[in-house]
Design an enzyme around this catalytic site. Structure first.
Site, mmCIF file in Angstrom:
data_model
loop_
_atom_site.group_PDB
_atom_site.id
_atom_site.type_symbol
_atom_site.label_atom_id
_atom_site.label_comp_id
_atom_site.label_asym_id
_atom_site.label_seq_id
_atom_site.Cartn_x
_atom_site.Cartn_y
_atom_site.Cartn_z
ATOM 1 N N ASP A 153 36.148 36.756 36.474
ATOM 2 C CA ASP A 153 37.557 37.136 36.633
ATOM 3 C C ASP A 153 38.036 37.905 35.407
ATOM 4 O OD1 ASP A 153 39.202 36.843 38.823
ATOM 5 O OD2 ASP A 153 39.449 34.685 38.569
ATOM 6 N N HIS A 222 38.303 43.190 47.778
ATOM 7 C CA HIS A 222 39.360 42.611 46.944
ATOM 8 C C HIS A 222 39.662 43.519 45.756
ATOM 9 C CE1 HIS A 222 41.655 39.614 44.711
ATOM 10 N NE2 HIS A 222 40.814 39.733 43.701
#
Length: 312
Positions: A153, A222
């Site tokens: 992330d 995404h």
């Protein structure tokens, strides 16, 4: 672009970049008559952080505080940040981004759990009877900065002057230079359904390789849906702070997501693409496995702004 804060401007609150090893997130609503206690706590927050962290200088204790739109007039009064408004709920054909109650936001982080715990306990002791805690989430940094779906992330987070440019209000709202907007969401993951997918299918959804974190050419992924371009074709950036949380014994696995930005329009555009879709993109395929359960928008004033709040 250069940093929106030339030398001599009010210092911002210490936004987390990169995220710390441990974090605690608190969201609360202000009870009737509670605004005086809230002003006192916000005004003394920097000193409280110093006091709790001083005996442990290697602990990296910090705290960011934000104020919601509905609470601004009660806590601060006077002029308000130009783009502060309640979180805008999004209801798409398949996915829902709810708006949930929240007047105050505290993002605590440190290298040690006990520091976050001690600071949170003291904050809530001072706010007892003045607020109702709506959410308390303890989060942590996972292996190799990975979320609980197994992917890294925050790869594209800006650093240095670019981070300040992305996160901090500048000349567009001079009264609030050095502040930031914080869009906050809590996501729960269907880990069993996710892990039933082949790695190649997961990578196509995320838009990156799982092992090496390399970017893929994956339209509609995404990563693709979360890219916002400006009129000049350049990517518009935010400062992301996403951390895992969970309770394995309760089957709870999630990501606590905070987007710090100089304008909420950028993360809100991302959310519209994610939840509603748009021409040639979205909705976000990751939402088939990750469900938003909270939604807030706060303004994070500069440090000196908080210290100057009246005692009520």
């Amino acid at each position: 672009m250069t940093s929106p804060l030339p030398s001599g401007e009010p210092l911002p609150q210490p936004l987390p970049n990169p995220p710390a090893s441990v974090a605690m997130f608190l969201v609360a609503t202000i009870d009737p008559g509670g605004q005086s206690a809230v002003r006192e706590v916000l005004g003394s927050l920097a000193g409280l952080v110093r006091s709790v962290g001083f005996p442990r200088p290697d602990g990296g204790l910090g705290c960011v505080a934000g104020i919601g739109s509905r609470a601004w007039s009660r806590v601060v009064g006077g002029p308000r940040p130009a783009e502060l408004h309640p979180f805008r709920e999004l209801a798409g054909p398949r996915h829902h981004a709810p708006a949930t109650p929240g007047d105050l936001f505290f993002h605590l982080r440190a290298a040690r759990t006990d520091l976050c715990f001690t600071l949170a306990a003291e904050l809530l002791r001072r706010l007892r009877g003045a607020v109702t805690v709506r959410d308390e989430t303890q989060a942590f940094s996972s292996v190799d900065s990975r979320n609980l779906l197994g992917f890294v992330d925050g790869t594209e987070n800006p650093v240095g002057p670019a981070a300040a440019d992305a996160a901090l209000v500048g000349d567009e709202d001079p009264a609030f230079r050095g502040g930031a907007y914080a869009l906050v969401q809590k996501y729960l993951h269907d880990v069993d359904a996710w892990e039933a997918l082949a790695v190649e299918a997961q990578e196509k959804i995320i838009g990156r390789t799982k092992l090496t974190n390399l970017e893929l050419d994956a339209p509609g992924s995404h990563k693709d849906v979360n890219t916002v371009l400006g009129p000049d074709g350049a990517e518009r950036r935010i400062l992301r702070s996403a951390m895992p949380f969970g309770r394995p014994g309760h089957g709870e696995f999630g990501t606590y997501f905070v987007a710090y930005a100089r304008t909420p329009e950028i993360p809100e555009t991302m959310l519209r693409k994610m939840f509603l879709g748009g021409p040639g993109a979205g909705p976000d395929p990751l939402l088939d496995y990750s469900r938003a359960v909270t939604g807030h928008l706060f303004f994070v004033p500069p440090a000196a702004f908080l210290q100057a709040l009246p005692g009520g």
